[in-house]
Design an enzyme around this catalytic site. Sequence first.
Site, PDB file in Angstrom:
ATOM      1  N   GLU A 146       0.826  -1.199   0.000  1.00 45.62           N
ATOM      2  CA  GLU A 146       0.000   0.000   0.000  1.00 45.62           C
ATOM      3  C   GLU A 146       0.865   1.255   0.000  1.00 45.62           C
ATOM      4  O   GLU A 146       2.005   1.245   0.470  1.00 45.62           O
ATOM      5  CB  GLU A 146      -0.932   0.011   1.223  1.00 45.62           C
ATOM      6  CG  GLU A 146      -2.001  -1.064   1.159  1.00 45.62           C
ATOM      7  CD  GLU A 146      -2.917  -1.089   2.374  1.00 45.62           C
ATOM      8  OE1 GLU A 146      -4.127  -1.316   2.184  1.00 45.62           O
ATOM      9  OE2 GLU A 146      -2.420  -0.886   3.495  1.00 45.62           O
ATOM     10  N   CYS A 159       3.375   8.564   1.154  1.00 40.35           N
ATOM     11  CA  CYS A 159       3.935   7.568   2.070  1.00 40.35           C
ATOM     12  C   CYS A 159       4.076   6.271   1.295  1.00 40.35           C
ATOM     13  O   CYS A 159       3.085   5.726   0.807  1.00 40.35           O
ATOM     14  CB  CYS A 159       3.011   7.396   3.271  1.00 40.35           C
ATOM     15  SG  CYS A 159       3.553   6.133   4.444  1.00 40.35           S
ATOM     16  N   CYS A 166       6.608  -6.955   6.653  1.00 38.66           N
ATOM     17  CA  CYS A 166       7.719  -6.422   7.444  1.00 38.66           C
ATOM     18  C   CYS A 166       8.188  -7.500   8.405  1.00 38.66           C
ATOM     19  O   CYS A 166       7.378  -8.254   8.949  1.00 38.66           O
ATOM     20  CB  CYS A 166       7.283  -5.178   8.222  1.00 38.66           C
ATOM     21  SG  CYS A 166       8.615  -4.390   9.158  1.00 38.66           S
ATOM     22  N   CYS A 170       6.768  -5.741  15.256  1.00 38.10           N
ATOM     23  CA  CYS A 170       6.282  -4.833  16.298  1.00 38.10           C
ATOM     24  C   CYS A 170       4.804  -5.116  16.565  1.00 38.10           C
ATOM     25  O   CYS A 170       3.995  -5.098  15.635  1.00 38.10           O
ATOM     26  CB  CYS A 170       6.462  -3.377  15.872  1.00 38.10           C
ATOM     27  SG  CYS A 170       8.180  -2.926  15.537  1.00 38.10           S
ATOM     28  N   CYS A 173       1.768  -2.783  15.188  1.00 45.05           N
ATOM     29  CA  CYS A 173       1.743  -2.381  13.779  1.00 45.05           C
ATOM     30  C   CYS A 173       1.050  -3.458  12.952  1.00 45.05           C
ATOM     31  O   CYS A 173       1.444  -4.629  12.972  1.00 45.05           O
ATOM     32  CB  CYS A 173       3.162  -2.164  13.269  1.00 45.05           C
ATOM     33  SG  CYS A 173       3.252  -1.707  11.523  1.00 45.05           S
ATOM     34  N   GLY A 224       7.015  -2.086   5.610  1.00 47.28           N
ATOM     35  CA  GLY A 224       8.399  -2.530   5.578  1.00 47.28           C
ATOM     36  C   GLY A 224       9.353  -1.657   6.376  1.00 47.28           C
ATOM     37  O   GLY A 224       9.049  -0.523   6.744  1.00 47.28           O
ATOM     38  N   GLU A 225      10.523  -2.203   6.647  1.00 46.24           N
ATOM     39  CA  GLU A 225      11.641  -1.508   7.286  1.00 46.24           C
ATOM     40  C   GLU A 225      12.619  -1.118   6.183  1.00 46.24           C
ATOM     41  O   GLU A 225      13.317  -1.977   5.621  1.00 46.24           O
ATOM     42  CB  GLU A 225      12.310  -2.421   8.312  1.00 46.24           C
ATOM     43  CG  GLU A 225      13.701  -2.010   8.767  1.00 46.24           C
ATOM     44  CD  GLU A 225      13.779  -0.592   9.304  1.00 46.24           C
ATOM     45  OE1 GLU A 225      14.621   0.185   8.776  1.00 46.24           O
ATOM     46  OE2 GLU A 225      13.036  -0.260  10.240  1.00 46.24           O
ATOM     47  N   SER A 258      12.720   6.389   7.393  1.00 43.79           N
ATOM     48  CA  SER A 258      12.422   6.034   8.772  1.00 43.79           C
ATOM     49  C   SER A 258      12.917   4.625   9.079  1.00 43.79           C
ATOM     50  O   SER A 258      12.919   3.753   8.215  1.00 43.79           O
ATOM     51  CB  SER A 258      10.907   6.109   9.000  1.00 43.79           C
ATOM     52  OG  SER A 258      10.557   5.697  10.300  1.00 43.79           O
ATOM     53  N   SER A 281      12.072   5.742  14.687  1.00 46.10           N
ATOM     54  CA  SER A 281      10.828   5.373  15.365  1.00 46.10           C
ATOM     55  C   SER A 281      11.193   4.804  16.727  1.00 46.10           C
ATOM     56  O   SER A 281      11.508   3.621  16.851  1.00 46.10           O
ATOM     57  CB  SER A 281      10.060   4.338  14.525  1.00 46.10           C
ATOM     58  OG  SER A 281       9.631   4.909  13.305  1.00 46.10           O
ATOM     59  N   LEU A 282      11.140   5.650  17.737  1.00 53.55           N
ATOM     60  CA  LEU A 282      11.642   5.263  19.062  1.00 53.55           C
ATOM     61  C   LEU A 282      10.533   4.670  19.935  1.00 53.55           C
ATOM     62  O   LEU A 282      10.641   3.534  20.393  1.00 53.55           O
ATOM     63  CB  LEU A 282      12.260   6.477  19.752  1.00 53.55           C
ATOM     64  CG  LEU A 282      13.082   6.156  21.001  1.00 53.55           C
ATOM     65  CD1 LEU A 282      14.358   5.412  20.648  1.00 53.55           C
ATOM     66  CD2 LEU A 282      13.407   7.436  21.785  1.00 53.55           C
ATOM     67  N   HIS A 283       9.492   5.449  20.203  1.00 49.57           N
ATOM     68  CA  HIS A 283       8.273   5.006  20.888  1.00 49.57           C
ATOM     69  C   HIS A 283       8.448   4.657  22.363  1.00 49.57           C
ATOM     70  O   HIS A 283       7.446   4.435  23.052  1.00 49.57           O
ATOM     71  CB  HIS A 283       7.625   3.826  20.153  1.00 49.57           C
ATOM     72  CG  HIS A 283       7.359   4.087  18.704  1.00 49.57           C
ATOM     73  ND1 HIS A 283       6.749   5.238  18.250  1.00 49.57           N
ATOM     74  CD2 HIS A 283       7.634   3.342  17.595  1.00 49.57           C
ATOM     75  CE1 HIS A 283       6.656   5.188  16.922  1.00 49.57           C
ATOM     76  NE2 HIS A 283       7.196   4.072  16.505  1.00 49.57           N
ATOM     77  N   ASN A 360      -3.346   5.499  16.173  1.00 51.24           N
ATOM     78  CA  ASN A 360      -4.577   5.261  15.438  1.00 51.24           C
ATOM     79  C   ASN A 360      -5.233   4.017  16.021  1.00 51.24           C
ATOM     80  O   ASN A 360      -4.801   2.898  15.760  1.00 51.24           O
ATOM     81  CB  ASN A 360      -4.262   5.072  13.957  1.00 51.24           C
ATOM     82  CG  ASN A 360      -3.546   6.287  13.413  1.00 51.24           C
ATOM     83  OD1 ASN A 360      -4.098   7.373  13.370  1.00 51.24           O
ATOM     84  ND2 ASN A 360      -2.289   6.119  13.034  1.00 51.24           N
ATOM     85  N   CYS A 403      -0.509   5.935  10.169  1.00 49.51           N
ATOM     86  CA  CYS A 403       0.673   5.230  10.653  1.00 49.51           C
ATOM     87  C   CYS A 403       0.285   3.958  11.398  1.00 49.51           C
ATOM     88  O   CYS A 403      -0.561   3.975  12.289  1.00 49.51           O
ATOM     89  CB  CYS A 403       1.471   6.131  11.586  1.00 49.51           C
ATOM     90  SG  CYS A 403       2.200   7.563  10.768  1.00 49.51           S
TER      91      CYS A 403
END
Length: 411
Positions: A146, A159, A166, A170, A173, A224-225, A258, A281-283, A360, A403
């Site tokens: 997508e 985006c 991926c 995580c 996600c 994906g990463e 990212s 992307s720390l979070h 989200n 996201c």
Amino acid sequence: MTSPTSSTDTPVRASREATESTRPQVRPTAEGWEQARTVEGRPLLQFASPRVKQPPTHLADLNLAERGAKVKELGLPAFRAKQLSTHYFQHWTVDPDAMSDLPKAGREELVSQMFPPLLTEVRRQRSDKGDTIKFLWRLFDGALVESVLMRYPGRITLCISSQAGCGMNCPFCATGQAGLTRNMSTAEIVDQVVAANRVVAAGELGPKEHDDERVSNIVFMGMGEPLANYKRVMAALHRFVDPAPEGLGMSARNITVSTVGLVPAIRKLADEDLPVTFALSLHAPDDELRDELIPVNNRWKVDEALDAAYDYYRKTGRRVSIEYAMIKDMNDHPWRADLLAKKLNQRGRGWVHVNPIPLNPTPGSIWTASDKPVEQEFIARLRAAGVPCTLRDTRGKEIDGACGQLAAAED
């Protein structure tokens, strides 16, 4: 700078019960699916793409010299490669009927050789305001990816995805729940942008602000990463920034790459001489939570990722973005804002900008956006510590295009 160790987290963690006794700590539990794990019980990480067939070579896989050589192999003069490149990168077309500067005899065959179909549109969803479009694409082998096109005042952002699925696993996600199918090719990555430019040119993203509108900003925040598909992503970046007709002639500063924290690849990116915006992307600022929230943290800890991010700033002069999804009662405690500010400021001032992102949410899920007062306090604490901070304007929630929501499902 502190050494890359989590020992500095301990005093803060030890005091949190006293200062936040009324705030629960929700753990990052996977919902509705079983998180893949190793035999040792750790979340499974997939850094390498499975060995699968890649799509046929496309013009966008090649630089201009390589395109000339390819055209010569087909029995035509090398300058035809420049003409083909102009049609693709400046007019965004692969229609042989639109290429009247090419000899009519053999034109369709040449075009089919240089532009094999890469993306087949399965579905297009629009937001209620019409300023956001999510595309579902089927790749040549049936894999689904997508991309999300968004209009903002003064810019158009796309985006894009860099992998089908991926491998970073995580638990919050949607993309990561499917695992890694394969890396996308350079041309598959690039073709998302060219396809979006066609949509913009056709006026399908709403009224144009000017006649020559096109995608102005790219964020590698789709499926994906990106740094796990390093070679092809780097080649795609060159197609984006190289002057036409070799590429799209975009500004590297308008492209964001990212990562969840692949430290060796971050350091490699810093040496590429491509001044893109880098986002981590720390979070979570503490290893205790981030080990569960972002499984790659079991390989490279918070301080190691921040050290690599700081080195990116030091080498490129480009301010780093820290992405931080605000998740209710999980990572939004005031002490975590304080710890994040402390760790960033230990490395200096002016090198970083934090983007808190309202999660989200899914109805009934523990993965729920932070309450507004909590979100505001988190941001206020960062700003009080001198850390620049901007709440992310998320788009596409109603079409599952924001996201963490990209799942590439046909149903």
